[in-house]
Motif scaffolding. Sequence first.
Motif, PDB file in Angstrom:
ATOM      1  N   GLN A 193      -0.703  14.853  13.250  1.00  0.00           N
ATOM      2  CA  GLN A 193      -0.591  13.883  12.157  1.00  0.00           C
ATOM      3  C   GLN A 193      -1.943  13.579  11.506  1.00  0.00           C
ATOM      4  OE1 GLN A 193       3.226  11.273  13.743  1.00  0.00           O
ATOM      5  NE2 GLN A 193       1.527  10.227  12.804  1.00  0.00           N
ATOM      6  N   LEU A 194      -3.000  13.764  12.281  1.00  0.00           N
ATOM      7  CA  LEU A 194      -4.340  13.498  11.757  1.00  0.00           C
ATOM      8  C   LEU A 194      -4.634  14.325  10.514  1.00  0.00           C
ATOM      9  CD1 LEU A 194      -6.992  13.287  14.605  1.00  0.00           C
ATOM     10  CD2 LEU A 194      -6.507  11.612  12.816  1.00  0.00           C
ATOM     11  N   PHE A 195      -3.974  15.479  10.400  1.00  0.00           N
ATOM     12  CA  PHE A 195      -4.293  16.379   9.302  1.00  0.00           C
ATOM     13  C   PHE A 195      -3.399  16.165   8.100  1.00  0.00           C
ATOM     14  CE2 PHE A 195      -5.700  18.236  13.249  1.00  0.00           C
ATOM     15  CZ  PHE A 195      -7.050  18.372  12.965  1.00  0.00           C
ATOM     16  N   SER A 196      -2.548  15.147   8.169  1.00  0.00           N
ATOM     17  CA  SER A 196      -1.722  14.828   7.011  1.00  0.00           C
ATOM     18  C   SER A 196      -2.073  13.422   6.557  1.00  0.00           C
ATOM     19  CB  SER A 196      -0.243  14.927   7.390  1.00  0.00           C
ATOM     20  OG  SER A 196       0.460  13.788   6.960  1.00  0.00           O
ATOM     21  N   ARG A 197      -2.218  13.235   5.247  1.00  0.00           N
ATOM     22  CA  ARG A 197      -2.593  11.939   4.697  1.00  0.00           C
ATOM     23  C   ARG A 197      -1.548  10.874   5.052  1.00  0.00           C
ATOM     24  NH1 ARG A 197      -4.230  10.012  -0.538  1.00  0.00           N
ATOM     25  NH2 ARG A 197      -2.519  11.076  -1.556  1.00  0.00           N
ATOM     26  N   HIS A 198      -0.273  11.278   5.021  1.00  0.00           N
ATOM     27  CA  HIS A 198       0.781  10.325   5.355  1.00  0.00           C
ATOM     28  C   HIS A 198       0.834  10.066   6.850  1.00  0.00           C
ATOM     29  CE1 HIS A 198       2.564   9.648   1.480  1.00  0.00           C
ATOM     30  NE2 HIS A 198       2.365  10.918   1.207  1.00  0.00           N
ATOM     31  N   GLY A 199       0.390  11.077   7.626  1.00  0.00           N
ATOM     32  CA  GLY A 199       0.515  10.996   9.076  1.00  0.00           C
ATOM     33  C   GLY A 199      -0.315   9.900   9.696  1.00  0.00           C
ATOM     34  N   ILE A 200      -1.409   9.519   9.039  1.00  0.00           N
ATOM     35  CA  ILE A 200      -2.254   8.480   9.618  1.00  0.00           C
ATOM     36  C   ILE A 200      -1.573   7.118   9.512  1.00  0.00           C
ATOM     37  CG2 ILE A 200      -4.568   7.428   9.506  1.00  0.00           C
ATOM     38  CD1 ILE A 200      -5.579  10.071   8.428  1.00  0.00           C
ATOM     39  N   HIS A 251       0.862  -1.186   0.000  1.00  0.00           N
ATOM     40  CA  HIS A 251       0.000   0.000   0.000  1.00  0.00           C
ATOM     41  C   HIS A 251       0.897   1.235   0.000  1.00  0.00           C
ATOM     42  CE1 HIS A 251      -3.281  -2.732   1.785  1.00  0.00           C
ATOM     43  NE2 HIS A 251      -3.518  -2.521   0.509  1.00  0.00           N
ATOM     44  N   GLY A 252       0.777   2.043  -1.070  1.00  0.00           N
ATOM     45  CA  GLY A 252       1.731   3.122  -1.299  1.00  0.00           C
ATOM     46  C   GLY A 252       1.803   4.169  -0.203  1.00  0.00           C
ATOM     47  N   LEU A 253       0.743   4.285   0.591  1.00  0.00           N
ATOM     48  CA  LEU A 253       0.747   5.282   1.665  1.00  0.00           C
ATOM     49  C   LEU A 253       1.491   4.809   2.903  1.00  0.00           C
ATOM     50  CD1 LEU A 253      -2.880   6.709   1.649  1.00  0.00           C
ATOM     51  CD2 LEU A 253      -0.786   8.063   1.623  1.00  0.00           C
ATOM     52  N   GLU A 254       1.635   3.487   3.027  1.00  0.00           N
ATOM     53  CA  GLU A 254       2.187   2.925   4.265  1.00  0.00           C
ATOM     54  C   GLU A 254       3.701   2.773   4.115  1.00  0.00           C
ATOM     55  OE1 GLU A 254      -0.242  -0.615   4.821  1.00  0.00           O
ATOM     56  OE2 GLU A 254      -2.027   0.552   4.368  1.00  0.00           O
ATOM     57  N   ARG A 255       4.381   3.897   4.030  1.00  0.00           N
ATOM     58  CA  ARG A 255       5.821   3.903   3.725  1.00  0.00           C
ATOM     59  C   ARG A 255       6.624   3.181   4.799  1.00  0.00           C
ATOM     60  NH1 ARG A 255       5.703   8.388  -0.132  1.00  0.00           N
ATOM     61  NH2 ARG A 255       7.678   7.568  -0.868  1.00  0.00           N
ATOM     62  N   ILE A 256       6.168   3.260   6.034  1.00  0.00           N
ATOM     63  CA  ILE A 256       6.928   2.671   7.134  1.00  0.00           C
ATOM     64  C   ILE A 256       7.098   1.148   6.937  1.00  0.00           C
ATOM     65  CG2 ILE A 256       4.894   2.390   8.643  1.00  0.00           C
ATOM     66  CD1 ILE A 256       8.398   3.405   9.877  1.00  0.00           C
TER      67      ILE A 256
END
Length: 337
Positions: free
Chosen positions: A278-285, A63-68
Amino acid sequence: MNTTAIPELIALERIIELAGSRVEARVVRSVNMQGGRALPVYAVTLGNPDPSLPAAGYFGGVHGLERIGAEVVLAYLQSLVMRLQWDSTLHRQLESVRLVFMPLVNPGGMARGTRANPQGIDLMRNSPAQAQDPVPFLVGGQRLSARLPWYRGKAGMPMEPENQAVCEVVAAEMLPRPFSLSVDCHSGFGATDRIWFPYAHTRAPIAHLAEVHALKSIFAQSNSHHRYIFEPQSVQYLAHGDLWDYLYQQACVQGTGIFLPLTLEMGSWLWVKKNPRQLFSRHGIFNPLIEHRQQRVLRQHQQFLDFLSRAACGHTLWLPQDQARGQHHAQALQAWY
Ligand SMILES: [Zn+2]
């Protein structure tokens, strides 16, 4: 290849370069992006290729958003590559195990900052595995539109190239072996780190429930302060199209050996709670945005990833037989079903 926008891809290519002839790296598929750009889906292997030996597989960036998730896998690969220069016990270990890495399964999603691949398809809803019971609306996988999340792709189409790459590597490197296990690293679900095992498409237990329970037991015995919750994914929600359900069933049909695919779900809500902005950043979630927290997350999971390669290596010493297998099976049924 132009990989300027994806730091994880640059890191992977640096690690491959550093490793030189100590690893084998290949581009299994290329993913076409808008504007004629193509991104590579890499597989990196090391250790003994003899198919009579066990294997451990490490997957991330589905999943491209889950960089970690990609970063956790990269950190482990990097540590192995660096240790290969001096660690003779690692060399001895690699004589009896094969290690397989695909840290960035969905580089297109990562470049675009989306969960799905560039076609808008969620790779974890895209396999032929079909839930028999009702799945939750949308999140369980849907064929309505690529503009909505959790899109499975059109019915009857082949799997997406990223998933084909994973299937090809698993079929070639893992399924022919007497024993293999894998971990696919994700983030974003809940506040606790979870280790999920199949199934996701049904609440029925898998055939190798006893083996998963025995694996959990030896991990808990050797890491008494661990904070993972082990459970079948179906305890949380059912979904169509789970890739690991599909590959697990392929392994069962082929019947050559045991394949235990695990998913690490890093609980990101703890990071969000400590840093509500972090809630306000798409990556932060999905990712720890603060440097020291990211370092800690990367460190925390190395032990589990390393445990898996050791567990694969020593599988004959802990896989339960006969009566012990029955006991593990009964305990697992009681704990999880
Ligand atoms: Zn995910």
